[in-house]
Enzyme design. Sequence first.
Site, PDB file in Angstrom:
ATOM      1  N   GLY A  58       0.866  -1.177   0.000  1.00 29.07           N
ATOM      2  CA  GLY A  58       0.000   0.000   0.000  1.00 29.07           C
ATOM      3  C   GLY A  58       0.896   1.217   0.000  1.00 29.07           C
ATOM      4  N   CYS A  89       6.188  -5.283   0.576  1.00 30.34           N
ATOM      5  CA  CYS A  89       6.331  -3.934   0.011  1.00 30.34           C
ATOM      6  C   CYS A  89       6.163  -2.858   1.101  1.00 30.34           C
ATOM      7  CB  CYS A  89       5.397  -3.764  -1.173  1.00 30.34           C
ATOM      8  SG  CYS A  89       6.025  -2.530  -2.309  1.00 30.34           S
ATOM      9  N   ARG A 143       6.096   0.255  -7.351  1.00 29.09           N
ATOM     10  CA  ARG A 143       6.761   1.348  -6.614  1.00 29.09           C
ATOM     11  C   ARG A 143       7.495   0.776  -5.393  1.00 29.09           C
ATOM     12  NH1 ARG A 143       2.885   4.186  -4.757  1.00 29.09           N
ATOM     13  NH2 ARG A 143       1.303   3.039  -5.858  1.00 29.09           N
ATOM     14  N   HIS A 178       5.244  -8.135  -4.395  1.00 29.12           N
ATOM     15  CA  HIS A 178       3.875  -8.552  -4.031  1.00 29.12           C
ATOM     16  C   HIS A 178       3.651 -10.013  -4.421  1.00 29.12           C
ATOM     17  CE1 HIS A 178       1.779  -4.617  -3.172  1.00 29.12           C
ATOM     18  NE2 HIS A 178       2.915  -4.189  -3.683  1.00 29.12           N
ATOM     19  N   GLU A 180       1.410 -11.981  -3.576  1.00 31.02           N
ATOM     20  CA  GLU A 180      -0.021 -12.306  -3.718  1.00 31.02           C
ATOM     21  C   GLU A 180      -0.525 -11.989  -5.131  1.00 31.02           C
ATOM     22  OE1 GLU A 180       1.157  -9.630  -2.427  1.00 31.02           O
ATOM     23  OE2 GLU A 180      -0.158  -7.912  -2.746  1.00 31.02           O
TER      24      GLU A 180
END
Length: 205
Positions: A58, A89, A143, A178, A180
């Site tokens: 996030g 992240c 990012r 990530h 997932e």
Amino acid sequence: MAGNNSQSSQSRPVIGVLALQGDFDAHRAALECAGAQAKPVRTAAELQDIHGLIIPGGESTAMLKLLDYENLFEPLREFGAQKPIFGTCAGAILLASKVVNPVQRSLDLVDMIIERNGYGRQIDSRIAPIEIAGHSSEAVFIRAPIIRRVGPETKVLATYHDAPVLVEAGPHLAATFHPELSANGNPVHALFVDKVRSFKNPSGR
Ligand code: GLN
């Protein structure tokens, strides 16, 4: 006996996913595939009945604000002193001992220096091949931060362009990508579920 896991944590552990921001559903699916049960966590009370926790990606500054707003910063740090946490992240940024670009507060559970948005704008997001425990896998970077240095107790499990992208520190795991979001699955959730299964709580709870 002190230090024993409960039966459920060995067979089908309950793993919380911090659900203040980030993708609960993709983590739930990956955890279920790896043999765990997933539970959204939004309050300190909800940390009581889980065997491990994922802090998803996030925006780490926004997450810090939400953690303060929900009075969750200290409870998370205390949870991390007792049980495994996996940060992906922005979650990895929150776990680090030191954050740069800019400097910001963190939970100090994984001894590493991490630089936010380390790949800059031109490699904003990408899917890159990486190797995890000798197997070909992939890393979805969005990012992403770059881990600039790891402490002596932090073990590097995967690298990309010579920088660590998956590290282990005691019971904790941190990934700058990530897992997932890998369409064909990714072994990292299974790795975390195994860590939760074999974890011996220092307080025996
Ligand atoms: N760039 C975000 C941060 O610094 C992390 C991005 C992510 O979690 N995908 O917090």
